[in-house]
Design a protein around this motif. Structure first.
Motif, PDB file in Angstrom:
ATOM      1  N   PHE A  64      -9.368  -1.559 -14.491  1.00  0.00           N
ATOM      2  CA  PHE A  64      -8.747  -2.580 -13.648  1.00  0.00           C
ATOM      3  C   PHE A  64      -8.548  -2.052 -12.229  1.00  0.00           C
ATOM      4  CE2 PHE A  64      -4.484  -3.835 -11.996  1.00  0.00           C
ATOM      5  CZ  PHE A  64      -4.822  -5.112 -11.559  1.00  0.00           C
ATOM      6  N   LEU A  65      -7.995  -0.837 -12.115  1.00  0.00           N
ATOM      7  CA  LEU A  65      -7.701  -0.283 -10.790  1.00  0.00           C
ATOM      8  C   LEU A  65      -8.983   0.007 -10.005  1.00  0.00           C
ATOM      9  CD1 LEU A  65      -4.789   2.134 -11.796  1.00  0.00           C
ATOM     10  CD2 LEU A  65      -4.575  -0.053 -10.602  1.00  0.00           C
ATOM     11  N   GLN A  66     -10.099   0.188 -10.738  1.00  0.00           N
ATOM     12  CA  GLN A  66     -11.388   0.412 -10.070  1.00  0.00           C
ATOM     13  C   GLN A  66     -12.158  -0.892  -9.882  1.00  0.00           C
ATOM     14  OE1 GLN A  66     -13.250   3.400 -12.554  1.00  0.00           O
ATOM     15  NE2 GLN A  66     -11.555   4.809 -12.249  1.00  0.00           N
ATOM     16  N   PHE A  67     -11.463  -2.016 -10.087  1.00  0.00           N
ATOM     17  CA  PHE A  67     -12.033  -3.362  -9.878  1.00  0.00           C
ATOM     18  C   PHE A  67     -13.212  -3.664 -10.807  1.00  0.00           C
ATOM     19  CE2 PHE A  67     -10.608  -2.800  -5.206  1.00  0.00           C
ATOM     20  CZ  PHE A  67      -9.324  -3.174  -5.529  1.00  0.00           C
ATOM     21  N   GLU A  68     -13.214  -3.042 -11.997  1.00  0.00           N
ATOM     22  CA  GLU A  68     -14.307  -3.324 -12.928  1.00  0.00           C
ATOM     23  C   GLU A  68     -13.948  -4.397 -13.946  1.00  0.00           C
ATOM     24  OE1 GLU A  68     -15.298   0.536 -14.422  1.00  0.00           O
ATOM     25  OE2 GLU A  68     -15.941   1.200 -12.426  1.00  0.00           O
ATOM     26  N   ASP A  69     -12.647  -4.682 -14.080  1.00  0.00           N
ATOM     27  CA  ASP A  69     -12.189  -5.697 -15.026  1.00  0.00           C
ATOM     28  C   ASP A  69     -10.803  -6.174 -14.578  1.00  0.00           C
ATOM     29  OD1 ASP A  69     -11.269  -7.232 -17.104  1.00  0.00           O
ATOM     30  OD2 ASP A  69     -11.739  -5.794 -18.688  1.00  0.00           O
ATOM     31  N   GLY A 124       7.764   4.185  -5.416  1.00  0.00           N
ATOM     32  CA  GLY A 124       6.620   3.344  -5.764  1.00  0.00           C
ATOM     33  C   GLY A 124       5.307   4.028  -5.407  1.00  0.00           C
ATOM     34  N   GLY A 125       5.297   4.721  -4.268  1.00  0.00           N
ATOM     35  CA  GLY A 125       4.091   5.442  -3.848  1.00  0.00           C
ATOM     36  C   GLY A 125       3.754   6.580  -4.807  1.00  0.00           C
ATOM     37  N   ILE A 126       4.793   7.343  -5.206  1.00  0.00           N
ATOM     38  CA  ILE A 126       4.560   8.464  -6.144  1.00  0.00           C
ATOM     39  C   ILE A 126       4.103   7.925  -7.498  1.00  0.00           C
ATOM     40  CG2 ILE A 126       5.653  10.393  -7.370  1.00  0.00           C
ATOM     41  CD1 ILE A 126       7.584  10.628  -4.960  1.00  0.00           C
ATOM     42  N   PHE A 127       4.781   6.878  -7.971  1.00  0.00           N
ATOM     43  CA  PHE A 127       4.390   6.246  -9.239  1.00  0.00           C
ATOM     44  C   PHE A 127       2.944   5.754  -9.140  1.00  0.00           C
ATOM     45  CE2 PHE A 127       4.840   2.040 -11.763  1.00  0.00           C
ATOM     46  CZ  PHE A 127       4.167   2.564 -12.852  1.00  0.00           C
ATOM     47  N   GLY A 128       2.574   5.174  -7.994  1.00  0.00           N
ATOM     48  CA  GLY A 128       1.225   4.652  -7.806  1.00  0.00           C
ATOM     49  C   GLY A 128       0.166   5.731  -7.948  1.00  0.00           C
ATOM     50  N   VAL A 129       0.438   6.911  -7.373  1.00  0.00           N
ATOM     51  CA  VAL A 129      -0.520   8.016  -7.507  1.00  0.00           C
ATOM     52  C   VAL A 129      -0.652   8.421  -8.979  1.00  0.00           C
ATOM     53  CG1 VAL A 129      -1.020  10.415  -6.902  1.00  0.00           C
ATOM     54  CG2 VAL A 129      -0.085   8.882  -5.169  1.00  0.00           C
ATOM     55  N   GLY A 130       0.493   8.505  -9.661  1.00  0.00           N
ATOM     56  CA  GLY A 130       0.471   8.883 -11.076  1.00  0.00           C
ATOM     57  C   GLY A 130      -0.237   7.855 -11.942  1.00  0.00           C
ATOM     58  N   GLY A 164      -2.483   5.657 -10.929  1.00  0.00           N
ATOM     59  CA  GLY A 164      -3.897   5.634 -10.576  1.00  0.00           C
ATOM     60  C   GLY A 164      -4.659   6.827 -11.123  1.00  0.00           C
ATOM     61  N   LEU A 165      -3.954   7.966 -11.267  1.00  0.00           N
ATOM     62  CA  LEU A 165      -4.600   9.168 -11.804  1.00  0.00           C
ATOM     63  C   LEU A 165      -4.748   9.096 -13.323  1.00  0.00           C
ATOM     64  CD1 LEU A 165      -5.660  12.083 -11.323  1.00  0.00           C
ATOM     65  CD2 LEU A 165      -3.308  12.880 -11.626  1.00  0.00           C
ATOM     66  N   THR A 181       3.671  -1.982  -3.612  1.00  0.00           N
ATOM     67  CA  THR A 181       3.497  -0.574  -3.227  1.00  0.00           C
ATOM     68  C   THR A 181       2.739   0.200  -4.294  1.00  0.00           C
ATOM     69  OG1 THR A 181       5.608  -0.668  -2.060  1.00  0.00           O
ATOM     70  CG2 THR A 181       4.697   1.523  -2.501  1.00  0.00           C
ATOM     71  N   PHE A 182       3.231   0.162  -5.558  1.00  0.00           N
ATOM     72  CA  PHE A 182       2.576   1.026  -6.556  1.00  0.00           C
ATOM     73  C   PHE A 182       1.204   0.508  -6.944  1.00  0.00           C
ATOM     74  CE2 PHE A 182       5.674  -1.019  -9.743  1.00  0.00           C
ATOM     75  CZ  PHE A 182       4.729  -1.704 -10.495  1.00  0.00           C
ATOM     76  N   LEU A 183       1.011  -0.796  -6.883  1.00  0.00           N
ATOM     77  CA  LEU A 183      -0.308  -1.341  -7.216  1.00  0.00           C
ATOM     78  C   LEU A 183      -1.344  -0.914  -6.175  1.00  0.00           C
ATOM     79  CD1 LEU A 183      -1.602  -3.030  -9.395  1.00  0.00           C
ATOM     80  CD2 LEU A 183      -1.017  -5.095  -8.119  1.00  0.00           C
ATOM     81  N   THR A 184      -0.972  -1.030  -4.891  1.00  0.00           N
ATOM     82  CA  THR A 184      -1.889  -0.646  -3.818  1.00  0.00           C
ATOM     83  C   THR A 184      -2.229   0.843  -3.887  1.00  0.00           C
ATOM     84  OG1 THR A 184      -0.815  -2.309  -2.445  1.00  0.00           O
ATOM     85  CG2 THR A 184      -2.244  -0.747  -1.311  1.00  0.00           C
ATOM     86  N   VAL A 185      -1.190   1.671  -4.027  1.00  0.00           N
ATOM     87  CA  VAL A 185      -1.409   3.112  -4.067  1.00  0.00           C
ATOM     88  C   VAL A 185      -2.238   3.499  -5.295  1.00  0.00           C
ATOM     89  CG1 VAL A 185      -0.279   5.377  -4.245  1.00  0.00           C
ATOM     90  CG2 VAL A 185       0.669   3.622  -2.738  1.00  0.00           C
ATOM     91  N   ALA A 186      -1.968   2.828  -6.431  1.00  0.00           N
ATOM     92  CA  ALA A 186      -2.710   3.138  -7.658  1.00  0.00           C
ATOM     93  C   ALA A 186      -4.187   2.784  -7.514  1.00  0.00           C
ATOM     94  CB  ALA A 186      -2.102   2.401  -8.849  1.00  0.00           C
ATOM     95  N   VAL A 187      -4.483   1.645  -6.884  1.00  0.00           N
ATOM     96  CA  VAL A 187      -5.881   1.243  -6.674  1.00  0.00           C
ATOM     97  C   VAL A 187      -6.594   2.283  -5.816  1.00  0.00           C
ATOM     98  CG1 VAL A 187      -7.347  -0.407  -5.441  1.00  0.00           C
ATOM     99  CG2 VAL A 187      -5.574  -1.243  -7.009  1.00  0.00           C
ATOM    100  N   VAL A 188      -5.948   2.677  -4.698  1.00  0.00           N
ATOM    101  CA  VAL A 188      -6.555   3.668  -3.805  1.00  0.00           C
ATOM    102  C   VAL A 188      -6.775   4.985  -4.557  1.00  0.00           C
ATOM    103  CG1 VAL A 188      -6.177   5.069  -1.734  1.00  0.00           C
ATOM    104  CG2 VAL A 188      -5.602   2.627  -1.712  1.00  0.00           C
ATOM    105  N   THR A 189      -5.753   5.426  -5.303  1.00  0.00           N
ATOM    106  CA  THR A 189      -5.862   6.683  -6.056  1.00  0.00           C
ATOM    107  C   THR A 189      -7.005   6.634  -7.066  1.00  0.00           C
ATOM    108  OG1 THR A 189      -3.465   6.978  -5.871  1.00  0.00           O
ATOM    109  CG2 THR A 189      -4.602   8.324  -7.518  1.00  0.00           C
ATOM    110  N   ALA A 190      -7.050   5.548  -7.844  1.00  0.00           N
ATOM    111  CA  ALA A 190      -8.081   5.445  -8.884  1.00  0.00           C
ATOM    112  C   ALA A 190      -9.478   5.421  -8.274  1.00  0.00           C
ATOM    113  CB  ALA A 190      -7.843   4.188  -9.723  1.00  0.00           C
TER     114      ALA A 190
END
Lengths: 153, 185
Positions: free
Chosen positions: A38-43, A93-99, A101-102, B166-175
């Motif tokens: 989902f995060l890679q826009f594939e689904d 939210g930014g830190i959670f987003g990195v986690g 997304g990883l 915020t977390f959705l945008t950052v997660a997309v960029v990270t992924a």
């Protein structure tokens, strides 16, 4: 509400959790790969999980305060308990987003993932407790230091 | 019957696994939160469990604010795990079949005592490092995908809407970056 809880309080919490977890399994959100796709826009299907859930809960949040004053098992009022906005919402939210997304995993989905048999998810759960402890330790120290300075005055 | 191929093709590209499993799952996730809210007035989030449970073993002052709620949060989390297990024992194991469920091909299925279980192929280091950041971030940011995303957005909280954005945008960029670096799975 801690001492004289309604006897159905815990069973209801358990039932809510069961439905919640079953939904996370059914939607495949308990699979990190599906979240990463989902995060890679594939689904884009995951949007239906988030918004589907928010719409259902949103209806209850809007309707319940109009038809009843208080929740039957706690006597608590149906009201919006809004979290205050500050820069922590953006930083956290930014830190959670990195986690997210990883790893492709968030707390609720991680618990459900363990339920569907994903023992490898214990790495993520261990990480989450380490992270929660680190921020709690740091914030406890800074809060205590702040209090100590005030007392020293 | 003539079916216009363009929308179908678009749906196939955006939703290669269909939308029914996502929509049904999402409705159930919302229903779980609603059951708890209607009975108790509590808008439950899943990430507070991390801190509230630490209050059993740590006397750091930060965790003590959750002592009153820690026992029901353990029960909530236990419920989520058992809910996942109930899904595995029924739909995932093929005991219950429905056209609304699209199984998918990610990770690995394995059998234990007649149960079809599933495990991820995502590397442990990603799960662990990501988990640490999730643990730090959700607690500093006051919520996760359920607290902000389901309950917060559901109650039209501006804080939660900003948090989710915020977390959705950052997660997309990270992924995207992680994928571009060739890290897989």
């Amino acid at each position: 509400m801690s001492q004289n809880r309604h006897p159905l309080f815990m069973p209801l919490i358990l039932l809510g959790g069961l439905i919640f977890g079953f939904g996370l399994g059914f939607s495949q959100m308990a699979r990190p790969e599906v979240v990463l796709n989902f995060l890679q826009f594939e689904d884009f299907g995951l949007l239906f999980v988030m918004f589907g859930a928010a719409i259902v809960s949103g209806i209850a949040f809007a309707v319940m305060p109009r038809i009843s004053d208080a929740a039957p098992l706690t006597g608590d009022r149906y009201e919006r308990r809004l979290k205050p906005f500050d820069r922590n919402v953006l930083i956290g939210g930014g830190i959670f987003g990195v986690g997210w997304g990883l790893s492709g995993i968030c707390p609720g989905a991680a618990y459900a993932s363990l339920g569907v048999g994903n023992v490898t998810i214990l790495w993520a759960l261990a990480g989450m407790f380490v992270g929660a402890y680190l921020q709690g330790y740091w914030r406890s120290q800074s809060a205590d230091a702040g209090a100590a300075v005030t007392r020293a005055d | 019957m003539v079916v216009d191929p363009v929308p179908l093709q678009l749906a196939g590209e955006l939703f290669p696994n269909g939308i029914s499993r996502y929509a049904v799952g999402g409705l159930l996730v919302g229903l779980g939160a609603v059951v708890i809210y209607v009975g108790t007035g509590i808008a439950a989030g899943a990430s507070t469990f991390l801190e509230s449970t630490l209050s059993y073993v740590s006397d750091q002052s930060r965790f003590q604010q959750y002592v009153a709620s820690r026992d029901w949060r353990v029960v909530f989390t236990l419920g989520i795990i058992l809910g996942g297990l109930a899904f595995a024992a029924t739909v995932q194991s093929g005991v219950v079949t429905t056209s609304l469920y699209e199984p998918g091909t990610t990770g690995e299925l394995y059998e234990v005592g007649g149960l079809t279980l599933w495990s991820t192929s995502v590397q442990p280091w990603r799960l662990f490092v990501g988990g640490v950041l999730v643990g730090i971030g959700t607690r500093i940011g006051k919520g996760c995908t359920s607290g902000h995303g389901v309950c917060g957005v559901g109650s039209a909280s501006k804080t939660s809407l900003v948090g989710v954005a915020t977390f959705l945008t950052v997660a997309v960029v990270t992924a995207q970056i992680v994928a571009a670096l060739g890290v897989s799975p």
